[in-house]
Motif scaffolding. Structure first.
Motif, PDB file in Angstrom:
ATOM      1  N   ALA A 190       0.832  -1.215   0.000  1.00 51.59           N
ATOM      2  CA  ALA A 190       0.000   0.000   0.000  1.00 51.59           C
ATOM      3  C   ALA A 190       0.864   1.262   0.000  1.00 51.59           C
ATOM      4  N   LEU A 237       2.704   1.741  -3.418  1.00 48.52           N
ATOM      5  CA  LEU A 237       1.821   2.152  -4.503  1.00 48.52           C
ATOM      6  C   LEU A 237       1.108   3.466  -4.212  1.00 48.52           C
ATOM      7  N   GLU A 238       1.298   3.987  -2.978  1.00 52.03           N
ATOM      8  CA  GLU A 238       0.702   5.273  -2.564  1.00 52.03           C
ATOM      9  C   GLU A 238      -0.811   5.279  -2.794  1.00 52.03           C
ATOM     10  N   ARG A 239      -1.439   4.255  -2.278  1.00 52.01           N
ATOM     11  CA  ARG A 239      -2.895   4.145  -2.399  1.00 52.01           C
ATOM     12  C   ARG A 239      -3.548   4.310  -1.031  1.00 52.01           C
ATOM     13  N   THR A 262     -13.218   8.195  -1.572  1.00 56.01           N
ATOM     14  CA  THR A 262     -11.843   8.607  -1.897  1.00 56.01           C
ATOM     15  C   THR A 262     -11.563   8.530  -3.389  1.00 56.01           C
ATOM     16  N   ARG A 263     -12.524   7.955  -4.133  1.00 56.14           N
ATOM     17  CA  ARG A 263     -12.299   7.774  -5.574  1.00 56.14           C
ATOM     18  C   ARG A 263     -12.601   9.057  -6.339  1.00 56.14           C
ATOM     19  N   SER A 287      -7.959   8.487  -9.998  1.00 60.39           N
ATOM     20  CA  SER A 287      -7.277   8.219  -8.721  1.00 60.39           C
ATOM     21  C   SER A 287      -7.116   6.710  -8.545  1.00 60.39           C
ATOM     22  N   PRO A 288      -6.049   6.298  -7.854  1.00 63.06           N
ATOM     23  CA  PRO A 288      -5.816   4.855  -7.702  1.00 63.06           C
ATOM     24  C   PRO A 288      -6.873   4.190  -6.818  1.00 63.06           C
ATOM     25  N   THR A 289      -7.161   2.943  -7.106  1.00 68.51           N
ATOM     26  CA  THR A 289      -8.151   2.187  -6.334  1.00 68.51           C
ATOM     27  C   THR A 289      -7.630   1.924  -4.920  1.00 68.51           C
ATOM     28  N   PRO A 290      -8.432   2.207  -3.891  1.00 64.61           N
ATOM     29  CA  PRO A 290      -7.992   1.944  -2.505  1.00 64.61           C
ATOM     30  C   PRO A 290      -7.796   0.456  -2.251  1.00 64.61           C
TER      31      PRO A 290
END
Length: 423
Positions: free
Chosen positions: A60, A63-65, A90-91, A95-98
């Motif tokens: 995590a 990948l900075e998620r 947060t989406r 933006s990257p998937t949490p």
């Protein structure tokens, strides 16, 4: 008050991560995943203390998620849905998937696992689960089919020694002291491939000798400190494996008193009842087997009952099954037979299937004599006729060897009436 050593020692980068080279080493699958920046849902399966949670955190961070975490012990469907809603919030565009990390995912009920399905399918979250139990049995099929399963191994002796030496030199508290790893046999043995256990033992010994200028870690000191530890039963450590070993060996040895004692030790220590039930099923097949086939039925019923009835009543179901297995006649002939058969397959390879035993659904197969001269047993007296069922090369090989107990003696007598001297 400082954090526990096991928390302070948790690595923050993949470079500091010890062990699991098959997953995180150069050109390995998770390393390539990290380097590419693309990650899909997966489950980490392995024994306690081998770095499942740590690996999820590192992924995590790398990948900075956004990273959400739940413990299956304390979370229900409500908490799962709340986290999914937070993940949705947060989406943003591109933006990257949490990532949602679920520790001990095997403890989630079917309804809790069902509540994750939609979010995983729709890409709202990337699921990372951690489990000490076989996902094939503990994770529902629709969820399992959407996740890769990566197997983590117990840490090798070299991994544990590397960790111990590194932490003694680098930990903010331990490096203030002069700590010498004088002997490591007991330290490694009691760690049982578990990094957390290793660090807890080191901390236990160091704290006991905090007044000394030099702290020598020896086999004697490790054993002494563990014996004095009031929480000696660790269902995730070596004691866990030692007690289940004593339990199974007591059943195998037909000692119901000892078997029920070790069962009580596990119940009192907070052991997972399903873990005990699974071992009873294995024991019924491995140690009792054909001497009393009802043992496997009862053990399986015990496992099913524990799905419906947990503690405290579950202890009664386990006790009944334990005593029944311990007092049953014993045979491992089936266990030996399958191992002998596997060894035979390894030795002889894929021997041709006799033509008369082959299936012949098409005209071509019939023309090739598939199924020709096969004798249908029910067309003969007593529903039996002698013919070869093994490949020609091993047609006279004996694999199952019945043992001396009433049930298998009766089976042998029946087979001799049919096959004559073969049995």
């Amino acid at each position: 008050m400082p954090q526990p050593l096991a928390e302070r020692a948790r690595p923050q980068t993949i470079e500091d991560y010890i062990g699991q080279k098959h997953l995180v080493g150069e050109q390995s699958i998770l390393r390539r995943m990290l380097e590419s920046g693309h990650v899909s849902s997966f489950i980490l399966w392995g024994p306690p203390g081998v770095g499942k949670t740590t690996l999820a955190n590192i992924i995590a961070q790398k990948l900075e998620r956004p990273f959400f975490t739940l413990s299956a012990v304390s979370s229900g469907v409500k908490e799962v849905r709340e986290v999914i809603e937070k993940a949705k919030s947060t989406r943003f565009f591109n933006s990257p998937t949490p990532i949602l990390f679920i520790d001990e995912i095997h403890r989630f009920s079917k309804s809790q696992q069902d509540s994750l399905l939609g979010a995983v399918e729709q890409g709202i979250i990337i699921l990372i689960g951690a489990t000490t139990e076989n996902p094939s049995f503990e994770v529902i099929t629709p969820l399992l089919s959407r996740c890769q399963v990566y197997v983590l191994k117990s840490l090798e002796k070299e991994d544990l020694l590397e960790l111990a030496n590194r932490i003694i030199k680098q930990d903010v508290e331990l490096k203030k002291k002069n700590i010498v790893l004088e002997e490591t046999e007991s330290l490694l043995r009691f760690s049982g491939g578990d990094a957390r256990k290793l660090l807890n033992i080191i901390e236990l010994v160091v704290n006991a000798e905090a007044e000394n200028d030099t702290i020598n870690i020896t086999n004697e000191k490790v054993v002494e400190r563990l014996q004095q530890n009031p929480n000696a039963y660790d269902k995730n450590g070596e004691m866990h494996y030692d007690i289940i070993s004593a339990f199974i060996k007591s059943i195998r040895g037909s000692d119901p008193d000892a078997a029920i004692y070790w069962l009580a030790r596990m119940v009192a220590g907070g052991e997972d009842p399903k873990f005990i039930a699974r071992r009873l099923v294995i024991s019924a097949a491995e140690d009792i087997g054909l001497a009393n086939p009802n043992a496997l039925l009862l053990a399986n019923a015990c496992f099913d009952a524990l799905q419906k009835i947990s503690w405290p009543e579950g202890r009664i179901i386990l006790a009944e099954t334990t005593i029944y297995l311990a007092t049953s006649p014993k045979s491992n002939s089936a266990y030996l037979a399958i191992d002998d058969a596997l060894a035979l397959v390894q030795e002889t390879g894929d021997l041709p299937i006799p033509l008369h035993l082959r299936n012949a659904p098409t005209k071509l197969m019939k023309e090739l004599n598939y199924g020709k001269n096969y004798k249908y047993a029910h067309d003969f007296k007593d529903n039996f006729v002698q013919q070869d069922y093994l490949p020609q090369e091993i047609k006279n090989r004996r694999i199952w060897k019945p043992q001396n107990n009433p049930a298998e003696s009766k089976l042998t007598e029946s087979l001799r009436k049919l096959w004559g001297e073969r049995f």
